[in-house]
Every structure is written in structure tokens, then in C-alpha cells.
Design a protein around this motif. Structure first.
Motif, PDB file in Angstrom:
ATOM      1  N   ILE A  38      41.995 -14.294  28.078  1.00 34.86           N
ATOM      2  CA  ILE A  38      42.901 -13.146  28.029  1.00 34.86           C
ATOM      3  C   ILE A  38      44.334 -13.544  27.701  1.00 34.86           C
ATOM      4  O   ILE A  38      44.958 -12.995  26.784  1.00 34.86           O
ATOM      5  N   VAL A  39      44.884 -14.513  28.440  1.00 31.94           N
ATOM      6  CA  VAL A  39      46.324 -14.771  28.379  1.00 31.94           C
ATOM      7  C   VAL A  39      46.790 -15.374  27.050  1.00 31.94           C
ATOM      8  O   VAL A  39      47.650 -14.782  26.377  1.00 31.94           O
ATOM      9  N   PRO A  40      46.270 -16.522  26.619  1.00 37.33           N
ATOM     10  CA  PRO A  40      46.783 -17.080  25.354  1.00 37.33           C
ATOM     11  C   PRO A  40      46.629 -16.139  24.157  1.00 37.33           C
ATOM     12  O   PRO A  40      47.584 -15.975  23.376  1.00 37.33           O
ATOM     13  N   PRO A  41      45.461 -15.477  23.978  1.00 39.48           N
ATOM     14  CA  PRO A  41      45.359 -14.550  22.842  1.00 39.48           C
ATOM     15  C   PRO A  41      46.352 -13.395  22.926  1.00 39.48           C
ATOM     16  O   PRO A  41      46.895 -12.961  21.905  1.00 39.48           O
ATOM     17  N   ALA A  42      46.603 -12.883  24.131  1.00 38.38           N
ATOM     18  CA  ALA A  42      47.541 -11.765  24.280  1.00 38.38           C
ATOM     19  C   ALA A  42      48.945 -12.191  23.887  1.00 38.38           C
ATOM     20  O   ALA A  42      49.669 -11.450  23.210  1.00 38.38           O
ATOM     21  N   VAL A  43      49.366 -13.369  24.317  1.00 44.44           N
ATOM     22  CA  VAL A  43      50.694 -13.865  23.945  1.00 44.44           C
ATOM     23  C   VAL A  43      50.792 -14.038  22.435  1.00 44.44           C
ATOM     24  O   VAL A  43      51.790 -13.666  21.807  1.00 44.44           O
ATOM     25  N   ALA A  44      49.739 -14.568  21.828  1.00 44.67           N
ATOM     26  CA  ALA A  44      49.749 -14.820  20.385  1.00 44.67           C
ATOM     27  C   ALA A  44      49.747 -13.539  19.567  1.00 44.67           C
ATOM     28  O   ALA A  44      50.115 -13.558  18.385  1.00 44.67           O
ATOM     29  N   ARG A  45      49.347 -12.422  20.156  1.00 45.06           N
ATOM     30  CA  ARG A  45      49.405 -11.147  19.429  1.00 45.06           C
ATOM     31  C   ARG A  45      50.833 -10.632  19.301  1.00 45.06           C
ATOM     32  O   ARG A  45      51.112  -9.764  18.468  1.00 45.06           O
ATOM     33  N   THR A  46      51.736 -11.132  20.127  1.00 44.18           N
ATOM     34  CA  THR A  46      53.138 -10.698  20.083  1.00 44.18           C
ATOM     35  C   THR A  46      54.066 -11.777  19.564  1.00 44.18           C
ATOM     36  O   THR A  46      55.008 -11.501  18.815  1.00 44.18           O
ATOM     37  N   ALA A  47      53.818 -13.021  19.944  1.00 48.56           N
ATOM     38  CA  ALA A  47      54.745 -14.121  19.661  1.00 48.56           C
ATOM     39  C   ALA A  47      54.153 -15.100  18.657  1.00 48.56           C
ATOM     40  O   ALA A  47      52.932 -15.302  18.606  1.00 48.56           O
ATOM     41  N   ASN A  48      55.029 -15.715  17.887  1.00 44.81           N
ATOM     42  CA  ASN A  48      54.644 -16.748  16.920  1.00 44.81           C
ATOM     43  C   ASN A  48      54.427 -18.053  17.688  1.00 44.81           C
ATOM     44  O   ASN A  48      55.342 -18.854  17.869  1.00 44.81           O
TER      45      ASN A  48
ATOM     46  N   GLY B  24      65.043 -11.884  22.393  1.00 40.32           N
ATOM     47  CA  GLY B  24      66.249 -11.110  22.154  1.00 40.32           C
ATOM     48  C   GLY B  24      66.632 -10.286  23.372  1.00 40.32           C
ATOM     49  O   GLY B  24      65.815 -10.047  24.268  1.00 40.32           O
ATOM     50  N   GLU B  25      67.870  -9.835  23.402  1.00 42.78           N
ATOM     51  CA  GLU B  25      68.344  -9.013  24.517  1.00 42.78           C
ATOM     52  C   GLU B  25      67.588  -7.699  24.624  1.00 42.78           C
ATOM     53  O   GLU B  25      67.572  -7.063  25.681  1.00 42.78           O
ATOM     54  N   ASP B  26      66.968  -7.285  23.512  1.00 43.51           N
ATOM     55  CA  ASP B  26      66.195  -6.046  23.529  1.00 43.51           C
ATOM     56  C   ASP B  26      64.766  -6.259  24.026  1.00 43.51           C
ATOM     57  O   ASP B  26      63.963  -5.325  24.049  1.00 43.51           O
ATOM     58  N   GLY B  27      64.434  -7.498  24.398  1.00 42.73           N
ATOM     59  CA  GLY B  27      63.100  -7.785  24.883  1.00 42.73           C
ATOM     60  C   GLY B  27      62.087  -8.077  23.796  1.00 42.73           C
ATOM     61  O   GLY B  27      60.907  -8.274  24.091  1.00 42.73           O
ATOM     62  N   ALA B  28      62.523  -8.136  22.557  1.00 41.70           N
ATOM     63  CA  ALA B  28      61.636  -8.440  21.435  1.00 41.70           C
ATOM     64  C   ALA B  28      61.824  -9.889  20.997  1.00 41.70           C
ATOM     65  O   ALA B  28      62.879 -10.487  21.233  1.00 41.70           O
ATOM     66  N   PRO B  29      60.822 -10.472  20.355  1.00 40.90           N
ATOM     67  CA  PRO B  29      60.995 -11.828  19.857  1.00 40.90           C
ATOM     68  C   PRO B  29      62.128 -11.895  18.842  1.00 40.90           C
ATOM     69  O   PRO B  29      62.345 -10.955  18.058  1.00 40.90           O
ATOM     70  N   MET B  30      62.886 -12.975  18.847  1.00 39.82           N
ATOM     71  CA  MET B  30      63.929 -13.165  17.856  1.00 39.82           C
ATOM     72  C   MET B  30      63.318 -13.297  16.467  1.00 39.82           C
ATOM     73  O   MET B  30      62.101 -13.526  16.312  1.00 39.82           O
ATOM     74  N   ALA B  31      64.146 -13.157  15.439  1.00 35.77           N
ATOM     75  CA  ALA B  31      63.664 -13.209  14.053  1.00 35.77           C
ATOM     76  C   ALA B  31      62.868 -14.487  13.809  1.00 35.77           C
ATOM     77  O   ALA B  31      63.319 -15.588  14.143  1.00 35.77           O
ATOM     78  N   GLY B  32      61.694 -14.326  13.252  1.00 39.50           N
ATOM     79  CA  GLY B  32      60.842 -15.447  12.936  1.00 39.50           C
ATOM     80  C   GLY B  32      59.865 -15.811  14.042  1.00 39.50           C
ATOM     81  O   GLY B  32      58.985 -16.636  13.836  1.00 39.50           O
ATOM     82  N   TYR B  33      60.028 -15.205  15.226  1.00 37.89           N
ATOM     83  CA  TYR B  33      59.187 -15.577  16.368  1.00 37.89           C
ATOM     84  C   TYR B  33      58.263 -14.455  16.831  1.00 37.89           C
ATOM     85  O   TYR B  33      57.649 -14.566  17.884  1.00 37.89           O
ATOM     86  N   ALA B  34      58.181 -13.391  16.038  1.00 34.78           N
ATOM     87  CA  ALA B  34      57.138 -12.396  16.287  1.00 34.78           C
ATOM     88  C   ALA B  34      55.837 -12.894  15.666  1.00 34.78           C
ATOM     89  O   ALA B  34      55.850 -13.711  14.743  1.00 34.78           O
ATOM     90  N   ALA B  35      54.719 -12.418  16.195  1.00 38.34           N
ATOM     91  CA  ALA B  35      53.428 -12.828  15.656  1.00 38.34           C
ATOM     92  C   ALA B  35      53.328 -12.504  14.189  1.00 38.34           C
ATOM     93  O   ALA B  35      53.832 -11.471  13.723  1.00 38.34           O
ATOM     94  N   ARG B  36      52.688 -13.354  13.435  1.00 41.53           N
ATOM     95  CA  ARG B  36      52.546 -13.135  11.980  1.00 41.53           C
ATOM     96  C   ARG B  36      51.188 -12.562  11.646  1.00 41.53           C
ATOM     97  O   ARG B  36      50.234 -12.783  12.374  1.00 41.53           O
TER      98      ARG B  36
END
Length: 268
Positions: free
Chosen positions: A53-63, A256-268
């Protein structure tokens, strides 16, 4: 215009366009994925299910790219081979600990592990059973790394969680007040100065309120901790998984301060 002059003019124009394109953000080299290590295993918890559950869930949001270490099996007193030295710090940016090594008491072993994070700056995310790992040892190095020490927990029951750091980016999207599935509230006996509570809950047993989500700074390392996650139902909760993902990004300075991944670090 002579033919060779026209061709030369076209080539110069194409070269200029190529150089201009290469200078744009889109053409810049994309950031490398966050190198994350997932250390799991031990007793008392459904670590096999939670690993799915955990690693796949993180990878769906973060790079992020994951390395999984589940060599511990179901032993609570194993000394995993990876931690026999500090060489592992060269290969990862952050370690997510979701394990229960509650009977490991080897002082040099524990102090070397905590110091490895402190000195290398490798971030740490610590979930539930990992908070109570190493607690029977005479050293408090693991607690110092987490920013808090706990020896016992309340009986399982739904917990009313109050967010106390509403503006923190890790808590973006987390309700100000929410009720968990049945969970164990860890009673914190000691905290260290670098520890910052993000959410808390009241113990009906000790009649005290304890942080159950927090951050800590340990030397060069940033640490995110939640004592929530005893049951797989909690681990699978979307609010919980999103919070853990933001916590991981925070430890490596990519939130980021908005709680989203910084540029380039969102899941691809």
C-alpha cells in the motif's frame, strides 16, 4: 542572394532557435527522482499488506523510486544486514521506517543508525511501530532522532485527532478534527527541543493529550513521525497516505508551502 549565403542564413537562424529552446525550463534536465528506502518487517503488524500500500501510494503523487528492505521477516529482534554500517546513506535521500524492532537493544547499533541520519542529512519518515522500535534499549538515540520517546500505548479505540499546526504544508488537506479507525495512542514520556507537534489526541487512560503527528530536526536530517498506523485500515486511508507522502517530501525539502510537490517532484 547567392545560394550559399541563403543556406548560411538559414543555418544561423536554426542554431539560434535551438539555443533558445535549450535555455527554456522545459528543455532543462528534469530533476532526478527522490531515492527512497522502505525498511519494514517485525512482529505485531500486517507489514506485508502495508508494503503493498504505502510505497505505491507515495509514488502516485511524488517523483520517487523505491528500494524495499523486508529482510527482517517477522522477528522483532533482528539486526538487518543493511544497518551493519553507514554505507547505505550514500544511496538514498530518505528512509521510510514501517517496522517493529521492539526487542533490538544493541546500543552501538542503535546509536550508529541514528547518527547516520544526523550526520548524512538523509531524511527519515517513521510510522507507528517504528516509533516503539528500540525503546527497550538503554540508549535514547532513536528517540532523540524522532524528537520524542514513548514506552507504552493506550488500548485500541477510535481517536479524535486535532490538527494543531493548521498552516503547515504537511497538514494541507487534513481536517482540523477527524476521527480515526481503532488505533493505539502512544503516550510520549519525553520530547526534544527540535520536535514540532502537528496533530494530537487525548488519552482517556492517562487523561493527557499527546502529539501523534510531528516533525523533528536531528542534526542535518529532517524527520517526519506519526504514531498512527497500527491497523492496515488506517494505513490505507487516503488522508493518512497523503499526509505521509507530504511528510516524505518535506524531509527532502521538496514540499511546497501549498502542500504540493515542488516543480519536477510530482509523479510522472
Amino acid at each position: 542572394m547567392p545560394r550559399h549565403v541563403a543556406i548560411g542564413t538559414v543555418l544561423i537562424a536554426l542554431l539560434a532557435v535551438s539555443r533558445a529552446w535549450q535555455g527554456t525550463p522545459e528543455a532543462a534536465q528534469a530533476p532526478k527522482p527522490i531515492r527512497a528506502l522502505y525498511v519494514t518487517g517485525g512482529g505485531f503488524h500486517e507489514f506485508v499488506k502495508q508494503e503493498a500500500i504505502v510505497p505505491p501510494a507515495v509514488a502516485r503523487t511524488a517523483n520517487v523510486t523505491w528500494t524495499i528492505d523486508h529482510t527482517a521477516g517477522t522477528s522483532t529482534e533482528v539486526l538487518i544486514d543493511r544497518h551493519k554500517d553507514t554505507a547505505w546513506t550514500k544511496d538514498v535521500d530518505v528512509v521510510l521506517y514501517n517496522m517493529s524492532f521492539s526487542h533490538v537493544v544493541d546500543v552501538p547499533w542503535i546509536e550508529r543508525l541514528a547518527a547516520a541520519h544526523r550526520d548524512s542529512g538523509v531524511g527519515a519518515v517513521i510510522l507507528h511501530g517504528a516509533v516503539h522500535s528500540y525503546r527497550r534499549s538503554t540508549t535514547r538515540a532513536w528517540g532523540e532522532m524522532m524528537g520524542a520517546f514513548s514506552m507504552r500505548h493506550d488500548a485500541q479505540r477510535p481517536l479524535t485527532v486535532e490538527t494543531v499546526a493548521k498552516g503547515h504544508p504537511i497538514m494541507r488537506g487534513v481536517p482540523e478534527t477527524w476521527v480515526t479507525t481503532p488505533e493505539e495512542l502512544y503516550e510520549l514520556e519525553r520530547t526534544w527541543p527540535g520536535m514540532t507537534p502537528l496533530a494530537q489526541a487525548y488519552s482517556v487512560e492517562s487523561k493527557k493529550t499527546y502529539p501523534l503527528v510531528w516533525t523533528n530536526t536531528h542534526g542535518r536530517a529532517k524527520v517526519f513521525v506519526t504514531s498512527l498506523g497500527h491497523n492496515t485500515a488506517m494505513v490505507a486511508d487516503p488522508v493518512y497516505l497523503a499526509m505521509v507522502t507530504r511528510g516524505l517530501l518535506w524531509t527532502v525539502g521538496r514540499l511546497g508551502e501549498d502542500g504540493a510537490p515542488m516543480a519536477g517532484y510530482a509523479a510522472r
